[in-house]
Design a protein around this motif. Structure first.
Motif, PDB file in Angstrom:
ATOM      1  N   ALA A   8       0.892  -1.121  -0.051  1.00 48.79           N
ATOM      2  CA  ALA A   8      -0.050  -0.046  -0.093  1.00 48.79           C
ATOM      3  C   ALA A   8       1.001   1.282  -0.182  1.00 48.79           C
ATOM      4  O   ALA A   8       0.631   2.214  -0.902  1.00 48.79           O
ATOM      5  CB  ALA A   8      -0.846   0.008   1.121  1.00 48.79           C
ATOM      6  N   VAL A   9       1.978   1.285   0.697  1.00 49.99           N
ATOM      7  CA  VAL A   9       2.744   2.359   0.717  1.00 49.99           C
ATOM      8  C   VAL A   9       3.664   2.401  -0.437  1.00 49.99           C
ATOM      9  O   VAL A   9       3.817   3.588  -0.885  1.00 49.99           O
ATOM     10  CB  VAL A   9       3.748   2.240   1.901  1.00 49.99           C
ATOM     11  N   SER A  10       4.014   1.432  -1.086  1.00 47.45           N
ATOM     12  CA  SER A  10       4.500   1.437  -2.184  1.00 47.45           C
ATOM     13  C   SER A  10       3.758   1.893  -3.243  1.00 47.45           C
ATOM     14  O   SER A  10       4.193   2.598  -4.098  1.00 47.45           O
ATOM     15  CB  SER A  10       5.111  -0.148  -2.704  1.00 47.45           C
ATOM     16  N   GLY A  11       2.463   1.682  -3.254  1.00 45.82           N
ATOM     17  CA  GLY A  11       1.514   2.106  -4.400  1.00 45.82           C
ATOM     18  C   GLY A  11       1.361   3.774  -4.182  1.00 45.82           C
ATOM     19  O   GLY A  11       1.148   4.395  -5.165  1.00 45.82           O
ATOM     20  N   ALA A  12       1.228   4.241  -2.900  1.00 47.46           N
ATOM     21  CA  ALA A  12       1.067   5.537  -2.585  1.00 47.46           C
ATOM     22  C   ALA A  12       2.278   6.407  -3.319  1.00 47.46           C
ATOM     23  O   ALA A  12       2.325   7.293  -3.736  1.00 47.46           O
ATOM     24  CB  ALA A  12       0.919   5.650  -1.318  1.00 47.46           C
ATOM     25  N   VAL A  13       3.650   5.770  -2.914  1.00 44.49           N
ATOM     26  CA  VAL A  13       4.714   6.381  -3.543  1.00 44.49           C
ATOM     27  C   VAL A  13       4.661   6.187  -5.064  1.00 44.49           C
ATOM     28  O   VAL A  13       5.060   7.511  -5.638  1.00 44.49           O
ATOM     29  CB  VAL A  13       5.967   5.638  -2.937  1.00 44.49           C
ATOM     30  N   ALA A  14       4.211   5.326  -5.524  1.00 42.95           N
ATOM     31  CA  ALA A  14       4.156   5.330  -6.996  1.00 42.95           C
ATOM     32  C   ALA A  14       2.794   6.369  -7.457  1.00 42.95           C
ATOM     33  O   ALA A  14       3.286   6.947  -8.640  1.00 42.95           O
ATOM     34  CB  ALA A  14       3.788   3.762  -7.519  1.00 42.95           C
ATOM     35  N   GLY A  15       2.006   6.387  -6.957  1.00 49.10           N
ATOM     36  CA  GLY A  15       0.775   7.403  -7.184  1.00 49.10           C
ATOM     37  C   GLY A  15       1.426   8.632  -7.103  1.00 49.10           C
ATOM     38  O   GLY A  15       1.134   9.541  -8.125  1.00 49.10           O
ATOM     39  N   LEU A  16       2.109   9.098  -6.115  1.00 48.01           N
ATOM     40  CA  LEU A  16       2.827  10.332  -6.151  1.00 48.01           C
ATOM     41  C   LEU A  16       3.906  10.703  -7.064  1.00 48.01           C
ATOM     42  O   LEU A  16       3.749  11.736  -7.548  1.00 48.01           O
ATOM     43  CB  LEU A  16       3.416  10.597  -4.568  1.00 48.01           C
ATOM     44  N   GLY A  17       4.604   9.806  -7.382  1.00 44.85           N
ATOM     45  CA  GLY A  17       5.790   9.854  -8.492  1.00 44.85           C
ATOM     46  C   GLY A  17       5.051  10.215  -9.791  1.00 44.85           C
ATOM     47  O   GLY A  17       5.672  11.068 -10.352  1.00 44.85           O
ATOM     48  N   VAL A  18       3.850   9.725 -10.014  1.00 41.50           N
ATOM     49  CA  VAL A  18       3.200  10.061 -11.138  1.00 41.50           C
ATOM     50  C   VAL A  18       2.285  11.442 -11.219  1.00 41.50           C
ATOM     51  O   VAL A  18       2.052  12.240 -12.146  1.00 41.50           O
ATOM     52  CB  VAL A  18       2.618   9.041 -12.018  1.00 41.50           C
ATOM     53  N   ALA A  19       1.742  11.699  -9.996  1.00 42.21           N
ATOM     54  CA  ALA A  19       0.891  12.774  -9.953  1.00 42.21           C
ATOM     55  C   ALA A  19       1.352  14.126  -9.526  1.00 42.21           C
ATOM     56  O   ALA A  19       1.167  15.232  -9.861  1.00 42.21           O
ATOM     57  CB  ALA A  19      -0.061  12.504  -8.804  1.00 42.21           C
ATOM     58  N   VAL A  20       2.594  14.184  -8.711  1.00 42.37           N
ATOM     59  CA  VAL A  20       3.176  15.507  -7.867  1.00 42.37           C
ATOM     60  C   VAL A  20       3.462  16.401  -9.253  1.00 42.37           C
ATOM     61  O   VAL A  20       3.205  17.529  -8.824  1.00 42.37           O
ATOM     62  CB  VAL A  20       4.066  15.006  -7.001  1.00 42.37           C
ATOM     63  N   PRO A  21       4.325  15.975 -10.127  1.00 42.45           N
ATOM     64  CA  PRO A  21       4.814  17.031 -11.041  1.00 42.45           C
ATOM     65  C   PRO A  21       3.981  17.696 -11.602  1.00 42.45           C
ATOM     66  O   PRO A  21       2.949  17.078 -12.279  1.00 42.45           O
ATOM     67  CB  PRO A  21       5.793  16.197 -12.223  1.00 42.45           C
ATOM     68  N   MET A  22       3.965  19.036 -11.638  1.00 45.54           N
ATOM     69  CA  MET A  22       2.964  19.918 -12.131  1.00 45.54           C
ATOM     70  C   MET A  22       3.089  20.168 -13.663  1.00 45.54           C
ATOM     71  O   MET A  22       3.705  21.254 -13.884  1.00 45.54           O
ATOM     72  CB  MET A  22       2.717  21.076 -11.176  1.00 45.54           C
ATOM     73  N   GLY A  23       2.589  19.266 -14.193  1.00 50.19           N
ATOM     74  CA  GLY A  23       2.710  19.624 -15.867  1.00 50.19           C
ATOM     75  C   GLY A  23       1.383  20.272 -16.390  1.00 50.19           C
ATOM     76  O   GLY A  23       0.821  20.764 -15.740  1.00 50.19           O
ATOM     77  N   ALA A  24       1.172  19.882 -17.652  1.00 55.84           N
ATOM     78  CA  ALA A  24       0.164  20.678 -18.478  1.00 55.84           C
ATOM     79  C   ALA A  24      -1.080  20.116 -17.811  1.00 55.84           C
ATOM     80  O   ALA A  24      -2.119  21.041 -17.583  1.00 55.84           O
ATOM     81  CB  ALA A  24       0.131  20.020 -19.697  1.00 55.84           C
ATOM     82  N   MET A  25      -1.479  18.947 -17.405  1.00 59.32           N
ATOM     83  CA  MET A  25      -2.590  18.428 -16.599  1.00 59.32           C
ATOM     84  C   MET A  25      -3.044  19.272 -15.525  1.00 59.32           C
ATOM     85  O   MET A  25      -4.092  19.554 -15.045  1.00 59.32           O
ATOM     86  CB  MET A  25      -2.823  17.178 -16.707  1.00 59.32           C
ATOM     87  N   SER A  26      -1.942  19.546 -14.578  1.00 58.43           N
ATOM     88  CA  SER A  26      -2.006  20.274 -13.526  1.00 58.43           C
ATOM     89  C   SER A  26      -2.581  21.450 -13.649  1.00 58.43           C
ATOM     90  O   SER A  26      -3.176  22.287 -13.022  1.00 58.43           O
ATOM     91  CB  SER A  26      -0.591  20.161 -12.604  1.00 58.43           C
ATOM     92  N   VAL A  27      -1.881  22.239 -14.569  1.00 62.48           N
ATOM     93  CA  VAL A  27      -2.119  23.573 -15.095  1.00 62.48           C
ATOM     94  C   VAL A  27      -3.618  23.588 -15.495  1.00 62.48           C
ATOM     95  O   VAL A  27      -4.243  24.629 -14.827  1.00 62.48           O
ATOM     96  CB  VAL A  27      -1.295  24.105 -16.084  1.00 62.48           C
ATOM     97  N   LEU A  28      -4.128  22.841 -16.301  1.00 67.24           N
ATOM     98  CA  LEU A  28      -5.597  22.696 -16.604  1.00 67.24           C
ATOM     99  C   LEU A  28      -6.328  22.554 -15.394  1.00 67.24           C
ATOM    100  O   LEU A  28      -7.457  22.995 -15.400  1.00 67.24           O
ATOM    101  CB  LEU A  28      -5.722  21.528 -17.728  1.00 67.24           C
ATOM    102  N   LEU A  29      -6.198  21.849 -14.546  1.00 70.18           N
ATOM    103  CA  LEU A  29      -6.927  21.379 -13.266  1.00 70.18           C
ATOM    104  C   LEU A  29      -6.973  22.854 -12.533  1.00 70.18           C
ATOM    105  O   LEU A  29      -7.996  23.272 -11.968  1.00 70.18           O
ATOM    106  CB  LEU A  29      -6.414  20.473 -12.571  1.00 70.18           C
TER     107      LEU A  29
END
Length: 230
Positions: A8-29
């Motif tokens: 579960a912790v491994s999955g959380a780190v993996a999820g943050l790894g793909v979500a945290v960088p604020m790229g184009a999708m984050s700007v749109l959001l």
């Protein structure tokens, strides 16, 4: 229960790894949150759903692939780690220059001249023109799904640790960690967009890139060791 905490912790780190960088999708959001918070909440859920979908697909296929490459498992782990390192390196390199998408506030409307009062039924609804939650959800699902980096990221990650995700409960715990981390981060961006919006400085966004891709690099090093013996 304790044996499910690690995936579960491994999955959380993996999820943050793909979500945290604020790229184009984050700007749109962020921009969506500045216009209509309800639609932005649905849009954030759409991004998290795609992350979960790619992770689920990779979790199903990764262990099956890993089970057929037992004699060269260490080399598969190393190859997956190299893919993740390339993703991290590209992300960190993009954070060096001022090329990140900019967050721009919606243009302020100029005051309209006073007009005679109209009947209540003829007045436009507040927030008209903004996409509803359903449309926002579908739009962000589509935009996120066409990003091949997310699919490649989860494919490399789950193939590398396929042996540890073969059991149903373990895989489910990993996916729960991915979904929860991604959803919480996207909803945090909605709150940020609602209250801070265009005031998110380029420096803050650069550091989110460094943090997110740093997590990816750390994950790559974790699955690379022990190195295969020649």
């Amino acid at each position: 229960m304790s044996e499910l905490m690690a995936p579960a912790v491994s999955g959380a780190v993996a999820g943050l790894g793909v979500a945290v960088p604020m790229g184009a999708m984050s700007v749109l959001l962020l921009q969506e949150a500045m216009r209509h918070r309800g639609a932005a909440v649905a849009a954030a859920a759409g991004i998290a759903v795609v992350d979960l979908g790619y992770a689920a697909l990779a979790t199903v296929l990764g262990p099956r692939l890993a089970s057929h490459v037992g004699p060269v498992e260490a080399w598969v782990r190393l190859a997956s780690a190299l893919i993740l390192l390339v993703i991290a390196a590209r992300g960190l390199h993009s954070a060096r220059g001022p090329r990140l998408p900019q967050v721009t506030a919606p243009p302020a409307r100029s005051p309209a001249p006073a007009a005679p009062a109209a009947p209540a039924a003829a007045s436009p609804a507040v927030g008209s023109g903004a996409a509803g939650p359903g449309r926002a959800f579908g739009r962000f699902v589509a935009l996120t799904a066409v990003n091949p980096t997310t699919a490649l990221y989860f494919a490399a990650l789950t193939t590398a640790q396929g042996g540890g995700l073969r059991s149903g409960p373990t895989g489910a715990a990993f996916l729960a960690g991915v979904a929860l981390a991604s959803l919480l981060w996207q909803q945090f961006l909605v709150v940020l967009g609602s209250f801070a919006g265009a005031r998110v400085s380029p420096t803050v966004r650069l550091w989110t890139f460094r943090l997110g891709h740093g997590l990816v690099a750390a994950y790559a090093l974790k699955i690379a060791f022990p190195l295969p013996r020649t």
